[in-house]
Write a protein that holds these residues in place. Structure first.
Motif, PDB file in Angstrom:
ATOM      1  N   ARG A  70       0.818  -1.125   0.036  1.00 13.34           N
ATOM      2  CA  ARG A  70       0.213  -0.108  -0.048  1.00 13.34           C
ATOM      3  C   ARG A  70       0.587   1.000  -0.084  1.00 13.34           C
ATOM      4  O   ARG A  70       0.301   2.189  -0.330  1.00 13.34           O
ATOM      5  CB  ARG A  70      -1.027   0.189   1.294  1.00 13.34           C
ATOM      6  CG  ARG A  70      -1.933  -1.112   1.391  1.00 13.34           C
ATOM      7  CD  ARG A  70      -3.129  -0.915   0.459  1.00 13.34           C
ATOM      8  NE  ARG A  70      -4.152  -1.795   0.398  1.00 13.34           N
ATOM      9  CZ  ARG A  70      -5.187  -1.503   1.283  1.00 13.34           C
ATOM     10  NH1 ARG A  70      -5.229  -0.267   2.077  1.00 13.34           N
ATOM     11  NH2 ARG A  70      -6.204  -2.443   1.444  1.00 13.34           N
ATOM     12  N   ALA A  71       1.874   1.259   0.517  1.00 14.86           N
ATOM     13  CA  ALA A  71       2.990   2.323   0.419  1.00 14.86           C
ATOM     14  C   ALA A  71       4.222   1.726   0.581  1.00 14.86           C
ATOM     15  O   ALA A  71       4.770   0.833   1.321  1.00 14.86           O
ATOM     16  CB  ALA A  71       2.437   3.492   1.575  1.00 14.86           C
ATOM     17  N   VAL A  72       5.056   2.651   0.073  1.00 10.86           N
ATOM     18  CA  VAL A  72       6.585   2.520   0.243  1.00 10.86           C
ATOM     19  C   VAL A  72       7.228   3.874   0.768  1.00 10.86           C
ATOM     20  O   VAL A  72       7.142   4.813   0.074  1.00 10.86           O
ATOM     21  CB  VAL A  72       7.554   1.879  -0.969  1.00 10.86           C
ATOM     22  CG1 VAL A  72       8.775   1.762  -0.621  1.00 10.86           C
ATOM     23  CG2 VAL A  72       6.796   0.805  -1.517  1.00 10.86           C
ATOM     24  N   ILE A  73       7.879   3.954   1.705  1.00  8.35           N
ATOM     25  CA  ILE A  73       8.309   5.080   2.407  1.00  8.35           C
ATOM     26  C   ILE A  73       9.655   5.079   2.456  1.00  8.35           C
ATOM     27  O   ILE A  73      10.360   4.277   3.037  1.00  8.35           O
ATOM     28  CB  ILE A  73       7.698   5.365   3.956  1.00  8.35           C
ATOM     29  CG1 ILE A  73       6.252   5.269   3.862  1.00  8.35           C
ATOM     30  CG2 ILE A  73       8.436   6.651   4.496  1.00  8.35           C
ATOM     31  CD1 ILE A  73       5.429   5.257   4.976  1.00  8.35           C
ATOM     32  N   THR A  74      10.468   6.382   1.977  1.00 10.68           N
ATOM     33  CA  THR A  74      11.832   6.282   2.004  1.00 10.68           C
ATOM     34  C   THR A  74      12.253   7.833   2.832  1.00 10.68           C
ATOM     35  O   THR A  74      11.450   8.374   3.072  1.00 10.68           O
ATOM     36  CB  THR A  74      12.533   6.358   0.732  1.00 10.68           C
ATOM     37  OG1 THR A  74      11.948   7.721   0.029  1.00 10.68           O
ATOM     38  CG2 THR A  74      12.243   5.160  -0.172  1.00 10.68           C
ATOM     39  N   GLY A  75      13.471   7.654   2.820  1.00  8.77           N
ATOM     40  CA  GLY A  75      13.908   8.891   3.784  1.00  8.77           C
ATOM     41  C   GLY A  75      13.587  10.316   3.091  1.00  8.77           C
ATOM     42  O   GLY A  75      13.087  11.383   3.457  1.00  8.77           O
ATOM     43  N   GLU A  76      13.305  10.236   1.650  1.00 10.22           N
ATOM     44  CA  GLU A  76      13.135  11.297   0.954  1.00 10.22           C
ATOM     45  C   GLU A  76      11.542  11.725   1.248  1.00 10.22           C
ATOM     46  O   GLU A  76      11.175  12.821   1.475  1.00 10.22           O
ATOM     47  CB  GLU A  76      13.203  11.047  -0.858  1.00 10.22           C
ATOM     48  CG  GLU A  76      13.503  12.016  -1.507  1.00 10.22           C
ATOM     49  CD  GLU A  76      13.689  11.655  -2.889  1.00 10.22           C
ATOM     50  OE1 GLU A  76      12.929  12.158  -3.857  1.00 10.22           O
ATOM     51  OE2 GLU A  76      14.608  10.766  -3.126  1.00 10.22           O
ATOM     52  N   THR A  77      10.853  10.577   1.335  1.00 15.92           N
ATOM     53  CA  THR A  77       9.268  10.796   1.715  1.00 15.92           C
ATOM     54  C   THR A  77       9.273  11.707   3.096  1.00 15.92           C
ATOM     55  O   THR A  77       8.483  12.628   3.099  1.00 15.92           O
ATOM     56  CB  THR A  77       8.370   9.414   1.933  1.00 15.92           C
ATOM     57  OG1 THR A  77       8.851   8.613   0.969  1.00 15.92           O
ATOM     58  CG2 THR A  77       7.061   9.667   1.941  1.00 15.92           C
ATOM     59  N   LEU A  78       9.983  11.017   3.875  1.00 11.91           N
ATOM     60  CA  LEU A  78      10.070  11.618   5.286  1.00 11.91           C
ATOM     61  C   LEU A  78      10.637  13.108   5.278  1.00 11.91           C
ATOM     62  O   LEU A  78      10.187  13.923   5.868  1.00 11.91           O
ATOM     63  CB  LEU A  78      10.782  10.781   6.444  1.00 11.91           C
ATOM     64  CG  LEU A  78      10.295   9.423   6.595  1.00 11.91           C
ATOM     65  CD1 LEU A  78      11.257   8.824   7.553  1.00 11.91           C
ATOM     66  CD2 LEU A  78       8.725   9.540   7.079  1.00 11.91           C
ATOM     67  N   ALA A  79      11.591  13.292   4.412  1.00 14.42           N
ATOM     68  CA  ALA A  79      12.145  14.631   4.227  1.00 14.42           C
ATOM     69  C   ALA A  79      11.188  15.649   3.939  1.00 14.42           C
ATOM     70  O   ALA A  79      11.077  16.810   4.423  1.00 14.42           O
ATOM     71  CB  ALA A  79      13.148  14.703   3.456  1.00 14.42           C
ATOM     72  N   GLY A  80      10.195  15.114   2.900  1.00 11.84           N
ATOM     73  CA  GLY A  80       9.162  16.170   2.634  1.00 11.84           C
ATOM     74  C   GLY A  80       8.255  16.406   3.885  1.00 11.84           C
ATOM     75  O   GLY A  80       7.693  17.550   3.793  1.00 11.84           O
ATOM     76  N   LEU A  81       8.190  15.506   5.012  1.00  7.04           N
ATOM     77  CA  LEU A  81       7.110  15.794   5.950  1.00  7.04           C
ATOM     78  C   LEU A  81       8.132  16.304   7.261  1.00  7.04           C
ATOM     79  O   LEU A  81       7.681  16.807   8.346  1.00  7.04           O
ATOM     80  CB  LEU A  81       6.490  14.565   6.348  1.00  7.04           C
ATOM     81  CG  LEU A  81       5.816  13.919   5.433  1.00  7.04           C
ATOM     82  CD1 LEU A  81       5.488  12.332   6.137  1.00  7.04           C
ATOM     83  CD2 LEU A  81       4.164  14.663   5.514  1.00  7.04           C
ATOM     84  N   ASN A  82       9.300  16.790   7.145  1.00  6.52           N
ATOM     85  CA  ASN A  82      10.222  17.227   7.852  1.00  6.52           C
ATOM     86  C   ASN A  82      10.729  15.984   9.012  1.00  6.52           C
ATOM     87  O   ASN A  82      10.856  16.409  10.105  1.00  6.52           O
ATOM     88  CB  ASN A  82       9.820  18.467   8.544  1.00  6.52           C
ATOM     89  CG  ASN A  82      10.967  19.410   9.135  1.00  6.52           C
ATOM     90  OD1 ASN A  82      12.285  18.919   8.877  1.00  6.52           O
ATOM     91  ND2 ASN A  82      10.756  20.300   9.688  1.00  6.52           N
ATOM     92  N   LEU A  83      10.494  14.863   8.873  1.00  9.93           N
ATOM     93  CA  LEU A  83      10.724  13.701   9.629  1.00  9.93           C
ATOM     94  C   LEU A  83      11.723  12.836   9.324  1.00  9.93           C
ATOM     95  O   LEU A  83      11.799  11.808  10.002  1.00  9.93           O
ATOM     96  CB  LEU A  83       9.368  12.999   9.717  1.00  9.93           C
ATOM     97  CG  LEU A  83       8.103  13.808  10.324  1.00  9.93           C
ATOM     98  CD1 LEU A  83       6.902  12.849  10.231  1.00  9.93           C
ATOM     99  CD2 LEU A  83       8.258  13.806  11.790  1.00  9.93           C
ATOM    100  N   ALA A  84      12.541  13.208   8.433  1.00  4.90           N
ATOM    101  CA  ALA A  84      13.621  12.229   8.163  1.00  4.90           C
ATOM    102  C   ALA A  84      14.814  12.115   9.239  1.00  4.90           C
ATOM    103  O   ALA A  84      15.309  11.154   9.351  1.00  4.90           O
ATOM    104  CB  ALA A  84      14.477  12.824   6.836  1.00  4.90           C
ATOM    105  N   TRP A  85      14.784  13.036  10.296  1.00  4.54           N
ATOM    106  CA  TRP A  85      15.815  13.072  11.354  1.00  4.54           C
ATOM    107  C   TRP A  85      14.829  13.091  12.522  1.00  4.54           C
ATOM    108  O   TRP A  85      13.813  13.757  12.547  1.00  4.54           O
ATOM    109  CB  TRP A  85      16.938  13.823  11.202  1.00  4.54           C
ATOM    110  CG  TRP A  85      17.739  13.947  10.024  1.00  4.54           C
ATOM    111  CD1 TRP A  85      17.603  14.207   8.818  1.00  4.54           C
ATOM    112  CD2 TRP A  85      19.064  13.345  10.253  1.00  4.54           C
ATOM    113  NE1 TRP A  85      18.694  13.923   8.081  1.00  4.54           N
ATOM    114  CE2 TRP A  85      19.678  13.152   8.824  1.00  4.54           C
ATOM    115  CE3 TRP A  85      19.806  12.585  11.281  1.00  4.54           C
ATOM    116  CZ2 TRP A  85      20.911  12.718   8.443  1.00  4.54           C
ATOM    117  CZ3 TRP A  85      20.935  12.046  10.777  1.00  4.54           C
ATOM    118  CH2 TRP A  85      21.491  12.049   9.474  1.00  4.54           C
TER     119      TRP A  85
END
Ligand code: PCD
Length: 787
Positions: A70-85
């Motif tokens: 249903r979904a694949v999440i990467t660091g890039e996806t998270l960076a868009g949400l400001n959640l990569a770190w």
């Protein structure tokens, strides 16, 4: 620090059977993996095969195309949400999913959400990551080398792998003591990297309700309220829109204090898909990536007179913190409680310095049964005392007895400024030596040595500082460490106690009910303990560092006393006498001088809900709340004696006997306390003899299963012989101190001291843990192994 009112006969809580066991022994506990929600999806984490590598590209298209994904999440996806770190517990940041580089083997790279667990796992294989391998830093001793690759190039201006330098004690005074000392003994030692390895691995079920905007997370956490606040800060959600539920937990041991990338990914997965998402790691993931403990390279020196009077300690530590500094600790002490490294001895001066470095290993540095590095400190000083005894040719028990703090020195201000609340150390050591029949053991050893048999006797003494902590000294990410408690008394005199701390198997549902039961005279069976749900409990920082009894336990006693005082006013209205004329005996208020004229707490509870006329300004009901900010830590202590038989030809160690005398002040439930000690002693045998998180030079993790990372079983453990002394804490309302970690703290030194003692005929003065057959055999050959 002030003494508080303590009941004259504080005991009496007794060996009540554990209330929670009714569900546990029937297999009816509810762990995170038992939580199933309608429409729930499953997540899996893709992990890095490299210890250090640049990520060139990630292609998720094939995984996305999997029919059940249903979904694949990467660091890039998270960076868009400001959640990569995300922030760590030590003012560092940690990658949730790697964007630039991977920095340890097993690091989280991508997250797949699928309809079932198997499909999620299958789809991981379809993700194509192009890595460019970089040279890894595996040995902490190499981390600061000129040419060492810089691991944390994500941090601005970072040109090396240095994290911090920290010191405590008086360097100049210590140098003076050493300069004029008759004897100085020094030793390098390693406290190897180990893992808490709870039976239940970590996991979460996240459910973001798109309609109410409320996020509910069932998760393996030892600190639900702290997690909620951190999620709130990181995700920008208000706290009332976040509910953290920590259901039954299958062991914590510090492994469940921090927030792991998998938890955050489950939350993001739920936001992205609009469905609840479950993520539960497997055993290898837990061992490889979810925290570690220890990993201290220590150099210790001890100064003494020729006749064995210890004068000073000087210590340098190189602390391997892995790729992100995620150490759980009260932040005002960057190296945790290494401040009590002076142990249980009366010294003139001491100094300790700790340097923390990054390496390409998993982050963590959790307080695995150690109250923030106390385990390392105790091991160091107890090994050094034995090394000194070796050099002086003195008996190690006698050397300790000579130098232990004396009862009249308490409260004792340590050389690093801590105030030990209470203690009677010589009595505890004597009790342990008596229980072991120490002289007989030495006689037996002498006989065996004549026959060429290796028998060893190890003695260790420890002091812990547990119950973090006073707000003026301690916080975690700025959150003070006071604990809330709420007590409601129903009309029929049954009660519900709401706590901010969270049990992981320690038996809080029983012991906290016992505390209130004792204070109010309500049967513990009639007191329900509610914990582990932020919507149901007051704020507090959770359970670790043996803090529940010292902090929440005190809160429970204080809140019960508040209820008792309210009951007194209601009773005075019922009996039509002044509240001042009432006296308390367990369970009832009665008129002074007329024992018959009284009201039980149950009668009072009912009256508090009735139309009884209460004095002006007095509200009905008996309910009360409190927030307890401890005035000091509590300082449990203990004396351990371990007896081993060593086969020098095979290196095999058999722990034949283990005597443990613990003093945790007043024991609420002696049976539970003994269980805590048994567990901790087994942990100690495990660390001393068989456990290490090992890596090869490429940074490959070599302990990813219980075939490689060994857990001690009943086969390796003797039948523990326990004793106790009771020195109440003067500042705790019921005189209790923590016990949960004591045995893990004290036992490794006792076991290692015993093995080294057994190898004395071979001239062995020290050998590093784990004392595997290979290590013992090598030490006996005069070529000790270095990990
Ligand atoms: N007690 C009593 N008495 C006294 C003390 C105590 O009785 N004096 C009890 C109580 O109440 C509880 C127990 O005992 O129930 C314990 O407590 P404490 O000490 O306070 O502690 P806590 O806080 O509760 O807990 C914690 C700990 C820790 S810390 C650890 S490690 C471990 C221990 O706990 N973990 C565990 N133990 C145990 N157990 C079990 N079963 N499981 C688990 O998981 Mo860290 O920091 O976390 O690392």
């Amino acid at each position: 620090m002030t003494a508080v009112e303590q009941p004259e006969t504080p005991l009496g809580h007794g060996n009540m059977r554990r209330k929670e066991d009714a569900r546990f022994i029937r297999g009816r506990g509810t762990y995170v993996d038992d939580v199933t929600l309608p429409g729930m999806l499953h997540g899996a984490v893709l992990r890095s095969p490299y210890a250090h590598a640049r990520i060139v590209s990630i292609d998720t298209s094939a995984a996305q195309a999997h029919p059940k994904v249903r979904a694949v999440i990467t660091g890039e996806t998270l960076a868009g949400l400001n959640l990569a770190w995300m922030p760590t517990l030590s003012h560092d940041v940690q990658a949730v999913l790697a964007t630039d580089k991977v920095r340890f083997q097993g690091q989280e790279v991508a997250f797949v959400v699928a309809e079932d667990r198997y499909s999620a796992r299958d789809a991981l294989e379809l993700i194509d990551v192009d890595y460019e391998a970089l040279p890894p830093v595996i040995d902490a001793r190499q981390a600061l080398a000129e040419d060492a690759p810089v691991i944390r190039d994500d941090l601005e201006g970072r040109t090396d792998n240095h994290i911090f330098d920290w010191e405590s004690g008086d360097a100049a005074a210590t140098d003076d003591v050493f300069a004029s000392a008759e004897v100085v003994a020094a030793q390098d030692m390693l406290y190897p990297r180990v893992h808490p390895a709870p039976l239940e691995t970590c996991g979460a079920v996240a459910d973001m309700d798109a309609v109410t905007g409320k996020l509910t997370v069932w998760t393996t956490t030892q600190a639900p309220h702290a997690h909620r606040t951190i999620y709130a800060l990181v995700a920008g959600l208000p706290e009332h829109k976040i509910r953290i539920i920590s259901p039954d937990i299958g062991g914590g041991f510090g492994n469940k204090v921090g927030i792991y990338p998998g938890y955050v990914c489950a939350v993001v997965g739920s936001i992205v898909t609009g469905k609840p998402v479950k993520w539960v790691e497997d055993r290898s993931e837990n061992l490889m990536s979810t925290s570690f403990a220890r990993d201290y390279h220590m150099h210790g020196e001890i100064a003494a007179t020729k006749d064995g009077r210890i004068l000073g300690l000087r210590v340098n530590v190189l602390a391997d913190h892995g790729a992100f500094n995620g150490t759980a600790q009260p932040t005002k002490f960057p190296a945790g409680f290494f401040g009590v490294f002076t142990g249980s001895y009366d010294l003139e001066a001491a100094h300790c310095s700790v340097t923390g470095v990054y390496t390409n290993k998993a982050p963590g540095g959790v307080a695995y049964a150690c109250s923030f590095r106390i385990t390392e400190a105790v091991y160091l000083v107890e090994r050094l005392v034995d090394v000194l005894a070796f050099d002086l040719g003195m008996d190690p028990a006698e050397l300790r007895m000579k130098n232990l703090l004396r009862p009249e020195q308490f409260p004792y201000r340590s050389k690093t400024g801590w105030e030990y609340d209470s203690g009677d150390y010589p009595t505890a050591l004597r009790a342990a030596l008596d229980l072991a029949d120490y002289p007989a053991l030495r006689a037996e050893q002498a006989l065996k040595r004549e026959r060429g048999e290796q028998m060893g006797i190890g003695v260790a003494f420890f002091t812990e500082a547990v119950g973090a902590g006073p707000r003026k000294h301690m916080d975690i990410l700025g959150l003070g460490m006071a604990d809330g408690a709420e007590l409601r008394v129903h009309p029929t005199g049954k009660a519900v106690l709401r706590l901010s701390c969270q049990t992981q198997g320690q038996g809080h549902e029983t012991t906290f009910a016992q505390i209130v039961g004792e204070e109010l005279g309500i049967s513990p069976d009639d007191i329900d303990v509610v914990h582990g749900d932020t919507d149901q409990t007051p704020f507090g920082l959770g359970t670790y560092g043996s803090r529940s009894t010292p902090v929440s336990g005190a809160a429970a006693a204080v809140v019960a006393r508040k209820v008792r005082e309210r009951a007194r006013i209601v009773a005075s209205a019922m009996l039509e006498v002044s509240a001042d004329d009432l006296e308390w005996e367990k369970g009832r208020w009665f008129v002074r001088g007329d024992v018959e004229a009284g009201r039980t707490i149950q009668e009072i509870a009912l009256a508090a809900h009735s139309d009884l006329e209460l004095p002006e300004g007095v509200e009905g009901h008996l309910d009360a709340t409190c927030v307890y900010n401890p005035p000091n830590l509590t300082y449990p202590f203990g004396a351990y004696v371990c007896v081993v038989d060593v086969d020098a030809d095979t290196g095999q160690v058999t722990v034949r006997r283990f005597v443990a005398v613990d003093d945790c002040g007043v024991r609420i439930n002696p049976m539970i306390v003994e269980g805590q000690v048994h567990g901790g002693l087994a942990d100690g045998v495990g660390m001393a003899l068989m456990q290490v998180m090992a890596f090869d030079e490429d940074g490959n993790h070599l302990g990813g299963s219980f075939m490689d990372y060994l857990l001690p079983t009943s086969m390796e453990c003797p039948s523990w012989e326990l004793g106790e002394t009771v020195t109440p804490s003067p500042h705790h309302p019921i005189g209790a101190k923590g016990i949960g970690e004591s045995a893990t703290v004290g036992s490794p030194a006792a076991v290692v001291n015993a093995v080294v003692d057994a190898l004395r005929p071979f001239g062995v003065r020290h050998a590093d843990m784990p004392l595997t057959p290979a290590a013992v055999w090598s030490a006996a050959q005069g070529t000790p192994l270095r990990t």
